[in-house]
Write a protein that holds these residues in place. Structure first.
Motif, PDB file in Angstrom:
ATOM      1  N   ASN A  89      -3.451  15.719   3.832  1.00 55.40           N
ATOM      2  CA  ASN A  89      -3.266  14.268   3.966  1.00 55.40           C
ATOM      3  C   ASN A  89      -2.464  13.865   5.189  1.00 55.40           C
ATOM      4  O   ASN A  89      -2.752  12.860   5.823  1.00 55.40           O
ATOM      5  CB  ASN A  89      -2.602  13.713   2.700  1.00 55.40           C
ATOM      6  CG  ASN A  89      -3.583  13.696   1.559  1.00 55.40           C
ATOM      7  OD1 ASN A  89      -4.768  13.412   1.750  1.00 55.40           O
ATOM      8  ND2 ASN A  89      -3.122  14.059   0.380  1.00 55.40           N
TER       9      ASN A  89
ATOM     10  N   ARG B 284     -15.236   9.133   5.900  1.00 52.30           N
ATOM     11  CA  ARG B 284     -14.188   9.288   4.893  1.00 52.30           C
ATOM     12  C   ARG B 284     -12.795   8.960   5.452  1.00 52.30           C
ATOM     13  O   ARG B 284     -11.815   8.994   4.739  1.00 52.30           O
ATOM     14  CB  ARG B 284     -14.175  10.731   4.347  1.00 52.30           C
ATOM     15  CG  ARG B 284     -15.426  11.091   3.535  1.00 52.30           C
ATOM     16  CD  ARG B 284     -15.634  10.107   2.391  1.00 52.30           C
ATOM     17  NE  ARG B 284     -16.836  10.338   1.624  1.00 52.30           N
ATOM     18  CZ  ARG B 284     -18.008   9.729   1.823  1.00 52.30           C
ATOM     19  NH1 ARG B 284     -18.169   8.876   2.835  1.00 52.30           N
ATOM     20  NH2 ARG B 284     -19.027   9.956   1.020  1.00 52.30           N
TER      21      ARG B 284
ATOM     22  N   ALA C 288       0.055   7.871   0.419  1.00 56.56           N
ATOM     23  CA  ALA C 288      -0.700   8.797  -0.425  1.00 56.56           C
ATOM     24  C   ALA C 288       0.236   9.769  -1.140  1.00 56.56           C
ATOM     25  O   ALA C 288       1.185  10.289  -0.547  1.00 56.56           O
ATOM     26  CB  ALA C 288      -1.693   9.552   0.444  1.00 56.56           C
ATOM     27  N   ASP C 289      -0.040   9.982  -2.437  1.00 58.51           N
ATOM     28  CA  ASP C 289       0.767  10.943  -3.188  1.00 58.51           C
ATOM     29  C   ASP C 289       0.217  12.354  -2.958  1.00 58.51           C
ATOM     30  O   ASP C 289      -0.655  12.560  -2.117  1.00 58.51           O
ATOM     31  CB  ASP C 289       0.802  10.562  -4.681  1.00 58.51           C
ATOM     32  CG  ASP C 289      -0.586  10.578  -5.322  1.00 58.51           C
ATOM     33  OD1 ASP C 289      -1.518  11.156  -4.713  1.00 58.51           O
ATOM     34  OD2 ASP C 289      -0.740  10.023  -6.420  1.00 58.51           O
ATOM     35  N   SER C 290       0.716  13.299  -3.732  1.00 57.44           N
ATOM     36  CA  SER C 290       0.316  14.700  -3.490  1.00 57.44           C
ATOM     37  C   SER C 290      -1.177  14.926  -3.751  1.00 57.44           C
ATOM     38  O   SER C 290      -1.762  15.877  -3.235  1.00 57.44           O
ATOM     39  CB  SER C 290       1.149  15.633  -4.356  1.00 57.44           C
ATOM     40  OG  SER C 290       1.033  15.212  -5.704  1.00 57.44           O
ATOM     41  N   ASP C 291      -1.798  14.023  -4.529  1.00 55.55           N
ATOM     42  CA  ASP C 291      -3.257  14.152  -4.750  1.00 55.55           C
ATOM     43  C   ASP C 291      -4.043  13.416  -3.658  1.00 55.55           C
ATOM     44  O   ASP C 291      -5.267  13.407  -3.676  1.00 55.55           O
ATOM     45  CB  ASP C 291      -3.658  13.530  -6.102  1.00 55.55           C
ATOM     46  CG  ASP C 291      -2.934  14.194  -7.251  1.00 55.55           C
ATOM     47  OD1 ASP C 291      -2.736  15.428  -7.181  1.00 55.55           O
ATOM     48  OD2 ASP C 291      -2.554  13.488  -8.210  1.00 55.55           O
ATOM     49  N   GLY C 292      -3.335  12.781  -2.768  1.00 56.55           N
ATOM     50  CA  GLY C 292      -4.017  12.003  -1.727  1.00 56.55           C
ATOM     51  C   GLY C 292      -4.374  10.605  -2.194  1.00 56.55           C
ATOM     52  O   GLY C 292      -5.047   9.851  -1.478  1.00 56.55           O
TER      53      GLY C 292
ATOM     54  N   GLN D 185     -20.779   8.989  -5.121  1.00 61.15           N
ATOM     55  CA  GLN D 185     -21.167  10.411  -5.084  1.00 61.15           C
ATOM     56  C   GLN D 185     -20.249  11.282  -5.938  1.00 61.15           C
ATOM     57  O   GLN D 185     -20.671  12.298  -6.467  1.00 61.15           O
ATOM     58  CB  GLN D 185     -21.140  10.918  -3.637  1.00 61.15           C
ATOM     59  CG  GLN D 185     -22.152  10.263  -2.718  1.00 61.15           C
ATOM     60  CD  GLN D 185     -23.590  10.551  -3.118  1.00 61.15           C
ATOM     61  OE1 GLN D 185     -23.920  11.662  -3.519  1.00 61.15           O
ATOM     62  NE2 GLN D 185     -24.441   9.547  -3.045  1.00 61.15           N
TER      63      GLN D 185
ATOM     64  N   GLU E 295       0.866  -1.174   0.000  1.00 65.68           N
ATOM     65  CA  GLU E 295       0.000   0.000   0.000  1.00 65.68           C
ATOM     66  C   GLU E 295       0.905   1.226   0.000  1.00 65.68           C
ATOM     67  O   GLU E 295       1.538   1.529   1.016  1.00 65.68           O
ATOM     68  CB  GLU E 295      -0.924  -0.025   1.226  1.00 65.68           C
ATOM     69  CG  GLU E 295      -1.952   1.069   1.193  1.00 65.68           C
ATOM     70  CD  GLU E 295      -3.011   0.920   2.298  1.00 65.68           C
ATOM     71  OE1 GLU E 295      -3.343  -0.228   2.665  1.00 65.68           O
ATOM     72  OE2 GLU E 295      -3.466   1.966   2.780  1.00 65.68           O
TER      73      GLU E 295
END
Lengths: 324, 556
Positions: free
Chosen positions: B419, B450, A117-121, A296, A114
């Motif tokens: 984040n 979330r 998270a990258d800069s975009d999350g 969504q 896993e």
């Protein structure tokens, strides 16, 4: 409420192509891992390939299944090497290589990675499934592999070396049915994956849901609209999964029974979940949305006229109705 | 009354294997007689003097109003100090039936404890006579400690008074043992109480661990100090003399002595004795030109009441499953539902609970939550923690004040897009085993749904008139709750809401009874599932008021 229309929207909002950027990141990362494995193991490994839902045409965009099957040669870890050695060697390699950018952990038959998270999350998840051909150089002919079971997997015990399968046959079996019967089997599989993903860490493997859907179609005359088809599959699971003689043959090896990947309690839970779902939807169609929600993120905004508080032309927010 | 005495003689005379030795007569308000009872296995029948009170066949204060005495049976189990047999019998308002039941119970006692000499599986405490000490009763509560006492180890202890109340008509002071020190006054171990109890004012007492039971027959505790003559070592008597001198200026004040002994291989019981400064049961005697402390052997021991309040006894009568009680729990929102859940958890064995709520308790909150009037306006978290401290000596909040609540609320709602901070929030929340969200805050619900939370996250909310309780336990909690309340699923009155005075949002109408019924029902279900190690599923509790109250739980 039109249940079938809602389910079509669920599928539409979960189309993998809607998450193209994330999909591309997964493909890129998968290729990186594949190259790394080939570079490390050279002639001891056949080309790793993706066996996840994307490969089988059953993917949804809220969970990417990227399983990278890595077929090793019989003598890759010496002629007396064990499957456990293979599994640990691959884990050690992946851990050393990716420990600073991902959490690398041992899973049931795979090694999970896993990436942070990258800069975009965005979080990329790749599962590497080490497998070994049955006899030296035989894989090219039969594509059969032995997998190592790291920890208890349904009724398979930890340390077991008995999972022999043909992953390519598995993929093709699902892919062919899902592609040929895309308006029924593929849709139902995707809906069940939406349901499973919604449940969080559910013990039933996606592969199990794929096979049981196909079995339900093979055992029933499934017709009607999408909800009617889904309902028959849910009823099939409810009524059959706990039966003593219930089996789900692995298309990659008919002596493997996927029913063994669940414990008795997990089968009872699955059956009970199906029963609850059918009962709740039977009581009120709206409950369908709880089990099969639209994504969504990709839900198209519809005009809200005729909805609560809009008759005067001035939108009024709905009142708060839940209290603590 | 004469008719009743005759009736008693007739009835008892007709019971098989019972012979009337002295016929029943009315004496001093009691019907008295003597009988012999034979049970197979006896060589000869056993005699009992029988006393029957006026209330018979009814009980008086939970005690039977018939007594069967035989002072020769004192060494047997379940014989009281006055020689009466402790019998467990059945209720009957009919004199003849009740007499038959009671004599059957005497026969059962003879068979079990006289003939078979059976031992009970549970430990039976020594019988300690309840005596007043200087016109008042004293009770001491102790708790297990992580320390191994050795035989004849003695020293000081700290105790704190928690209340001065009444035991029936007598004044009664209750105290708890806080810690044990060695004879040089160095602390050895603290008792496991919550920090509020630990912060109470401390007083000095003394203890000695004698290891063996202070009883001649394992039934009654020693009566006179002379019974301890071969047990209490001279060093300890010297220590008592020293302590008495140390506190000489408090002459007349009391000082408890805790006497410890093993009741099982791993369990210690402490029994308190009241000592009066200036009047300890010791005296000095010159032996070989040296003063030695001796016990005043004829002095009656002033035993005080002692209770073992260790966790296993405190919650021995009933608790939630270990999976809940051993969990570290975070409660978000302690309004009507949250405060009831919190109080239930603390009463049922949970010890590690933290609270988040930035609201202030108002007088109108009290009628349907677990708050009290006398604390006035107060932060809900502070007020609840205070309430819970009063219930369980084991309840130990780590975090839960107003500042903590404000900080949490700010962080969780401001940093969802960052984040790194999001990951920190997840890490923090995942340090709890169970998180209960009773805020009915849909923003928070969305945020929590979330986050990657591995703890068991349970959302509880209620509809108007407490018609439904909605419990979300699964990852799809946001979709589940919003669907249930979207107006098309759950049907309830959305107009008849309560409007508090002032600029407040309307709130639901429901009483403490309405809410508590649903909350307890849901906790029962959650406890059952968790106790059986089953997966929790979302559920709705539906109620129906027509044709009486009906309640139904629907799992999703």
């Amino acid at each position: 409420m039109n249940k079938s229309k809602h389910l079509e929207e669920v599928i539409k909002t979960h189309q993998i192509t809607k998450e193209k950027a994330l999909l591309d990141k997964h493909i890129q990362k998968k290729n990186e891992v594949k190259d790394a494995l080939e570079e490390k193991y050279g002639t001891d490994i056949y080309p790793p390939f993706n066996s996840g839902s994307y490969a089988k045409n059953t993917a949804i965009n809220t969970k990417f299944d990227f399983d990278l099957v890595s077929p090793f040669k019989r003598n890759a870890f010496s002629s007396s090497g064990t499957l456990e050695q293979m599994y640990n060697d691959v884990y050690d390699f992946l851990y050393d290589k990716y420990k600073n950018e991902a959490e690398v952990k041992k899973q049931k038959v795979s090694i999970g990675m896993e990436f942070y998270a990258d800069s975009d999350g965005d979080v990329i998840k790749i599962d590497v499934v080490p497998g070994r051909e049955l006899n030296q150089d035989q894989y090219s002919d039969d594509e059969n592999l032995n997998l190592y079971v790291y920890y208890k997997y349904g009724n398979f015990d930890a340390g077991s070396e008995r999972i022999k399968t043909n992953v390519k046959t598995q993929i093709n079996n699902i892919k062919d049915r899902a592609t040929n019967e895309k308006d029924s089997i593929r849709k139902i599989i995707r809906l069940l994956k939406v349901w499973k993903n919604n449940k969080g860490n559910y013990p039933t493997k996606s592969f199990f849901l794929e096979l049981i859907t196909i079995k339900a179609f093979d055992n029933n005359e499934i017709t009607g609209n999408l909800w009617e088809k889904l309902k028959v599959v849910l009823e099939f699971i409810r009524d059959n999964v706990t039966k003593e003689n219930f089996t789900l043959k692995d298309p990659g090896n008919s002596s493997n029974d996927l029913a063994d990947t669940l414990t008795t309690y997990e089968k009872q839970q699955l059956s009970s979940d199906m029963e609850n779902m059918l009962n709740r939807i039977g009581e009120n169609d709206e409950n369908l949305k709880t089990y099969f929600p639209e994504n969504q993120k990709f839900k198209e905004e519809v005009s809200n006229k005729n909805e609560y508080g809009t008759n005067s032309g001035i939108p009024i927010p709905p009142p708060k109705l839940n209290f603590g | 009354m004469k008719g009743r005495t005759t009736e008693i003689n007739t009835i008892i005379g007709n019971i098989p294997d019972v012979t009337i030795i002295e016929p029943f007569e009315l004496k001093d308000g009691l019907t008295k007689g003597c009988i012999s009872v034979f049970v197979e296995g006896l060589t000869e029948a056993i005699q009992f003097f029988v006393e029957i009170s006026e209330q018979y066949p009814f009980k008086w204060h939970d005690s039977e109003t018939i007594k069967f005495f035989n002072s020769e049976l004192l060494d047997y189990k379940h014989i009281m100090e006055d020689g009466s047999a402790c019998i467990h019998t059945a209720h009957s308002p009919v004199l003849s039936k009740k007499l038959n039941y009671d004599i059957e119970s005497v026969k059962a006692w003879i068979k079990k404890y006289y003939i078979n000499r059976e031992l009970d599986t549970h430990y039976e405490h020594l019988i300690v006579p309840r005596r007043k000490f200087k016109d008042a009763c004293f009770a001491y509560f102790f708790n297990e400690v992580d320390y191994q006492f050795s035989k004849n180890q003695y020293g000081y202890l700290d105790y704190s008074t928690i209340n001065m109340g009444h035991f029936h008509k007598d004044r009664c002071t209750s105290s708890i043992i806080q810690s044990f020190r060695n004879k040089d006054n160095k602390e050895l171990v603290e008792a496991k109480w919550n920090f509020q109890i630990k912060s109470l004012e401390k007083h000095i007492g003394v203890y000695i661990f004698i290891e063996n039971t202070p009883s001649k027959n394992n039934r009654w505790i020693f009566e006179k100090w002379g019974d301890f003559a071969d047990i209490l070592p001279p060093d300890f008597l010297k220590f008592l003399h020293f302590v008495e001198g140390q506190f000489r200026k408090n002459e007349g004040a009391h000082l408890p002595l805790m006497i410890g002994y093993k009741i099982t291989e791993s369990e210690i019981h402490w029994q308190a004795v009241m000592l009066e400064i200036g009047n300890f049961p010791i005296y000095g005697e010159k032996v070989n030109q040296q003063w030695v402390s001796q016990l005043d052997k004829e002095r009656i021991i002033d035993w005080a009441m002692t209770r073992d309040c260790s966790y296993k006894y405190f919650f021995g009568r009933g608790k939630l499953c270990d999976r809940i009680t051993e969990s570290k729990i975070l409660m978000i929102g302690v309004g009507a539902i949250g405060s009831i859940v919190a109080k239930t958890f603390v009463r049922t064995g949970c010890t590690k609970l933290d609270f988040i709520d930035f609201d202030v308790k108002e007088p109108e909150n009290i009628c349907r939550s677990e708050y009290s009037f006398t604390t006035g306006l107060n932060n809900k978290t502070d007020d609840l923690i205070f309430e819970l401290f009063r219930i369980s000596p084991f309840f130990e909040p780590i975090k839960g004040g107003y500042e903590f609540s404000e900080t949490f609320n700010y962080f969780i709602k401001s940093n969802l897009s960052d984040n790194q901070l999001k990951s920190e929030i997840e890490k923090y929340l995942n340090s709890y085993d169970i998180i209960i969200d009773c805020t009915a805050d849909n923003d928070l619900l969305y945020i929590l749904s979330r986050l990657n939370i591995t703890s068991s996250l349970i959302n509880l909310s209620i509809s108007n008139h407490a018609k439904h309780l909605i419990c979300a336990t699964e990852q799809n909690r946001y979709e589940f709750i919003t669907t249930q309340f979207n107006g098309s699923v759950l049907e309830f009155d959305t107009e008849d809401l309560h409007n508090p005075t002032g600029c407040w949002s309307p709130t639901f109408k429901a009483s403490y009874n309405d809410i508590n019924t649903l909350v307890q029902f849901s906790i029962k279900h959650i406890n059952l599932k968790m106790g059986e190690k089953k997966q929790l599923r979302n559920f709705v509790i539906e109620t129906e008021d027509q044709n009486g109250f009906n309640i139904k739980l629907k799992e999703f």
